[in-house]
Design a protein around this motif. Structure first.
Motif, PDB file in Angstrom:
ATOM      1  N   ASN A  70      20.000   7.153   1.672  1.00 36.92           N
ATOM      2  CA  ASN A  70      19.001   8.042   2.255  1.00 36.92           C
ATOM      3  C   ASN A  70      17.617   7.791   1.641  1.00 36.92           C
ATOM      4  OD1 ASN A  70      17.400  10.222   3.098  1.00 36.92           O
ATOM      5  ND2 ASN A  70      19.159  11.596   3.174  1.00 36.92           N
ATOM      6  N   PRO A  71      16.642   7.324   2.441  1.00 31.26           N
ATOM      7  CA  PRO A  71      15.317   7.024   1.876  1.00 31.26           C
ATOM      8  C   PRO A  71      14.536   8.263   1.455  1.00 31.26           C
ATOM      9  CG  PRO A  71      15.323   6.719   4.258  1.00 31.26           C
ATOM     10  CD  PRO A  71      16.735   6.984   3.864  1.00 31.26           C
ATOM     11  N   GLU A  72      15.014   9.453   1.843  1.00 28.68           N
ATOM     12  CA  GLU A  72      14.345  10.682   1.404  1.00 28.68           C
ATOM     13  C   GLU A  72      14.797  11.106   0.017  1.00 28.68           C
ATOM     14  OE1 GLU A  72      13.115  13.501   4.925  1.00 28.68           O
ATOM     15  OE2 GLU A  72      15.258  13.022   5.103  1.00 28.68           O
ATOM     16  N   THR A  73      16.093  10.974  -0.259  1.00 28.78           N
ATOM     17  CA  THR A  73      16.640  11.460  -1.535  1.00 28.78           C
ATOM     18  C   THR A  73      16.806  10.350  -2.570  1.00 28.78           C
ATOM     19  OG1 THR A  73      18.882  11.199  -0.652  1.00 28.78           O
ATOM     20  CG2 THR A  73      17.846  13.370  -0.421  1.00 28.78           C
ATOM     21  N   VAL A  74      17.161   9.136  -2.119  1.00 22.12           N
ATOM     22  CA  VAL A  74      17.337   8.015  -3.066  1.00 22.12           C
ATOM     23  C   VAL A  74      16.610   6.773  -2.518  1.00 22.12           C
ATOM     24  CG1 VAL A  74      19.445   8.682  -4.287  1.00 22.12           C
ATOM     25  CG2 VAL A  74      19.631   7.712  -1.996  1.00 22.12           C
ATOM     26  N   PRO A  75      15.289   6.848  -2.359  1.00 25.18           N
ATOM     27  CA  PRO A  75      14.548   5.732  -1.752  1.00 25.18           C
ATOM     28  C   PRO A  75      14.673   4.431  -2.531  1.00 25.18           C
ATOM     29  CG  PRO A  75      13.041   7.262  -2.823  1.00 25.18           C
ATOM     30  CD  PRO A  75      14.384   7.923  -2.806  1.00 25.18           C
ATOM     31  N   GLU A  76      14.920   4.532  -3.843  1.00 26.23           N
ATOM     32  CA  GLU A  76      14.980   3.320  -4.669  1.00 26.23           C
ATOM     33  C   GLU A  76      16.111   2.384  -4.244  1.00 26.23           C
ATOM     34  OE1 GLU A  76      17.376   6.545  -6.715  1.00 26.23           O
ATOM     35  OE2 GLU A  76      15.414   6.406  -5.728  1.00 26.23           O
ATOM     36  N   ARG A  77      17.173   2.933  -3.657  1.00 24.26           N
ATOM     37  CA  ARG A  77      18.295   2.080  -3.231  1.00 24.26           C
ATOM     38  C   ARG A  77      17.901   1.220  -2.043  1.00 24.26           C
ATOM     39  NH1 ARG A  77      23.125   6.653  -3.678  1.00 24.26           N
ATOM     40  NH2 ARG A  77      23.112   6.792  -5.967  1.00 24.26           N
TER      41      ARG A  77
ATOM     42  N   GLN B 268      10.031  -9.499  -1.678  1.00 27.57           N
ATOM     43  CA  GLN B 268       8.741  -8.902  -2.014  1.00 27.57           C
ATOM     44  C   GLN B 268       8.974  -7.495  -2.563  1.00 27.57           C
ATOM     45  OE1 GLN B 268       7.275  -8.911   2.142  1.00 27.57           O
ATOM     46  NE2 GLN B 268       7.003  -6.699   1.929  1.00 27.57           N
ATOM     47  N   LYS B 269       7.987  -6.959  -3.250  1.00 29.91           N
ATOM     48  CA  LYS B 269       8.104  -5.598  -3.756  1.00 29.91           C
ATOM     49  C   LYS B 269       7.966  -4.627  -2.586  1.00 29.91           C
ATOM     50  CE  LYS B 269       6.327  -2.537  -7.375  1.00 29.91           C
ATOM     51  NZ  LYS B 269       6.449  -1.316  -6.561  1.00 29.91           N
ATOM     52  N   VAL B 270       8.869  -3.665  -2.500  1.00 33.04           N
ATOM     53  CA  VAL B 270       8.880  -2.709  -1.391  1.00 33.04           C
ATOM     54  C   VAL B 270       8.734  -1.297  -1.932  1.00 33.04           C
ATOM     55  CG1 VAL B 270      10.342  -1.654   0.380  1.00 33.04           C
ATOM     56  CG2 VAL B 270      10.199  -4.135   0.211  1.00 33.04           C
ATOM     57  N   LYS B 271       7.806  -0.553  -1.350  1.00 31.12           N
ATOM     58  CA  LYS B 271       7.645   0.860  -1.673  1.00 31.12           C
ATOM     59  C   LYS B 271       7.606   1.642  -0.368  1.00 31.12           C
ATOM     60  CE  LYS B 271       6.722   4.521  -4.225  1.00 31.12           C
ATOM     61  NZ  LYS B 271       7.760   5.090  -5.110  1.00 31.12           N
ATOM     62  N   ILE B 272       8.620   2.489  -0.150  1.00 30.63           N
ATOM     63  CA  ILE B 272       8.685   3.294   1.071  1.00 30.63           C
ATOM     64  C   ILE B 272       7.846   4.554   0.872  1.00 30.63           C
ATOM     65  CG2 ILE B 272      10.200   4.652   2.582  1.00 30.63           C
ATOM     66  CD1 ILE B 272      12.452   2.657   1.854  1.00 30.63           C
ATOM     67  N   ILE B 273       6.905   4.795   1.773  1.00 30.52           N
ATOM     68  CA  ILE B 273       6.060   5.989   1.631  1.00 30.52           C
ATOM     69  C   ILE B 273       6.266   6.989   2.769  1.00 30.52           C
ATOM     70  CG2 ILE B 273       4.277   4.752   0.347  1.00 30.52           C
ATOM     71  CD1 ILE B 273       2.588   4.781   2.925  1.00 30.52           C
ATOM     72  N   GLU B 274       7.011   6.580   3.815  1.00 34.62           N
ATOM     73  CA  GLU B 274       7.208   7.505   4.932  1.00 34.62           C
ATOM     74  C   GLU B 274       8.453   7.108   5.722  1.00 34.62           C
ATOM     75  OE1 GLU B 274       4.694   9.329   8.756  1.00 34.62           O
ATOM     76  OE2 GLU B 274       3.988   7.516   7.747  1.00 34.62           O
ATOM     77  N   ILE B 275       9.245   8.117   6.102  1.00 39.93           N
ATOM     78  CA  ILE B 275      10.366   7.910   7.034  1.00 39.93           C
ATOM     79  C   ILE B 275       9.893   8.377   8.396  1.00 39.93           C
ATOM     80  CG2 ILE B 275      12.708   8.559   7.631  1.00 39.93           C
ATOM     81  CD1 ILE B 275      11.593   8.880   4.060  1.00 39.93           C
ATOM     82  N   LEU B 276       9.925   7.477   9.360  1.00 41.92           N
ATOM     83  CA  LEU B 276       9.394   7.765  10.691  1.00 41.92           C
ATOM     84  C   LEU B 276      10.510   8.191  11.630  1.00 41.92           C
ATOM     85  CD1 LEU B 276       7.049   4.664  10.897  1.00 41.92           C
ATOM     86  CD2 LEU B 276       6.377   7.009  10.403  1.00 41.92           C
ATOM     87  N   PRO B 277      10.220   9.049  12.610  1.00 44.11           N
ATOM     88  CA  PRO B 277      11.238   9.423  13.593  1.00 44.11           C
ATOM     89  C   PRO B 277      11.616   8.239  14.464  1.00 44.11           C
ATOM     90  CG  PRO B 277       9.088  10.297  14.231  1.00 44.11           C
ATOM     91  CD  PRO B 277       8.931   9.727  12.853  1.00 44.11           C
ATOM     92  N   GLY B 278      12.906   8.146  14.794  1.00 37.83           N
ATOM     93  CA  GLY B 278      13.365   7.069  15.656  1.00 37.83           C
ATOM     94  C   GLY B 278      13.006   7.313  17.101  1.00 37.83           C
ATOM     95  N   ASP B 279      13.361   6.357  17.931  1.00 39.72           N
ATOM     96  CA  ASP B 279      13.086   6.446  19.367  1.00 39.72           C
ATOM     97  C   ASP B 279      14.304   7.038  20.067  1.00 39.72           C
ATOM     98  OD1 ASP B 279      12.543   6.102  22.029  1.00 39.72           O
ATOM     99  OD2 ASP B 279      11.850   4.037  21.853  1.00 39.72           O
TER     100      ASP B 279
END
Length: 351
Positions: free
Chosen positions: A66-73, A84-95
């Motif tokens: 889950n990128p909201e609770t454990v984004p590091e995984r 590359q280094k990845v930093k998630i800053i937002e979870i977007l709604p799907g289509d």
């Protein structure tokens, strides 16, 4: 008697304990015995550690990744995959239109935005779609247009196309389409647009396809070679021996397995998860068969069209041959008339 995985994950319950809890609850008993024998066995196997959990089950994947609770995984997995280094800053709604259109064939769809503005769409498919390239290109284009519209809306008169940061489309497939089987030693396919001249431009769309069925065959023969193999083993394999090899090689995965095995202690909840997966799989199988039938129909139509073209060519050749035969007959008739005329002349000369 302990299963292989119970030695590593003592929170796993015994077969007898789980069956006893099911038998004591009428609702659970009805649900359990509505499954086929093979399905009941599969459920008991992963709850007791005979086999591992299938992490691509929608509920398990979304819980453990889950990128909201454990984004590091998810960040680590994507970072290794994209190099590359990845930093998630937002979870977007799907289509939602897309998912409805595909009749739930899309098992899991996570769309995130990276720190640099790039969109990344991660899909999990139990059964890979027919026409995977065409389909992914269409949805990647949709995401690119979505990003473009957002950038124009935010930047307004200051907008430039440099504000559109691009889209990654990553597709993991448990059972991959036939096109991937032509490359039995390759299980990570990266696509991007390149010029045939060597000219470099960022055309923004990149695709990664991961056929996990091909990965399994490779890792069974060659073992876990690196952290990427470790992640794909975690996501795509339920063989107890491979799970033990994984946590011995990369102990950090143990915590993620424990996360899911604690969920499995709640029999009612995990039966609900398993029932939903069976329902989705049934729908997938039907749709996959429809896609396969359509592909077969298309191939047969193409063959029929080719045969029709061949027949038309043969008809034209026959017609041409008939024309030549008629010309030959006419020539023979003319020659015959000439011979008859000569005979008459000879007869007159002989009188």
């Amino acid at each position: 008697m302990q299963t292989k995985l119970q030695k590593y994950f003592p929170m796993l319950r015994s077969r007898e304990e789980i069956l006893r809890e099911i038998d004591e609850n009428v609702k659970l008993t009805e649900q359990f015995y509505s499954w086929r024998e093979a399905q009941r066995q599969e459920f008991l196997d992963f709850c007791t550690g005979v086999r591992g959990i299938k992490m691509l089950y929608d509920s398990f994947f979304k819980e453990v990744m889950n990128p909201e609770t454990v984004p590091e995984r998810l960040e680590e997995f994507l970072g290794i995959l994209l190099n590359q280094k990845v930093k998630i800053i937002e979870i977007l709604p799907g289509d939602s239109t897309r998912i409805a259109d595909e009749q739930s064939l899309l098992i899991m769809d996570i769309l995130v935005r990276f720190e640099d503005g790039t969109y990344c769409n991660v899909e999990v498919q139990k059964i890979g779609y027919a026409f995977p390239g065409e389909r992914s290109a269409c949805y990647s284009s949709d995401l690119l247009l979505r990003q473009y519209k957002k950038a124009r809306s935010v930047k307004k008169d200051h907008f430039t196309y440099k504000d559109v940061k691009g889209v990654y489309t990553i597709v993991l497939m448990e059972k991959s389409p036939a096109v991937f089987q032509k490359y039995p030693d390759e299980y990570i396919h990266i696509f991007m647009q390149k010029a045939d001249t060597g000219l470099e431009m960022d055309l923004l769309q990149k695709y990664i396809f991961i056929p996990l069925d091909i990965f399994k065959k490779n890792v069974e023969n060659k073992g876990i070679k690196n952290k990427m193999d470790g992640w794909l083993t975690f996501l795509g394999m339920d063989d107890a021996e491979k799970i033990i090899e994984l946590i011995n090689t990369y102990p950090e995965f143990r915590e993620m397995y424990e996360h899911v095995y604690y969920i499995c202690r709640n029999v009612e909840d995990v039966m609900g998860i398993f029932s939903e997966e069976l329902r989705i799989m049934d729908r997938n199988t039907v749709r996959y068969m429809v896609d396969e039938m359509q592909e077969t129909i298309d191939e047969q139509k193409e063959t029929i069209d080719e045969q029709k073209e061949t027949i038309d060519e043969q008809k034209e050749m026959l017609a041409e041959r008939d024309r030549k035969l008629e010309e030959n007959v006419c020539e023979m008739q003319e020659m015959q008339e000439s011979i008859e005329e000569l005979k008459k002349q000879i007869e007159l000369l002989q009188k």
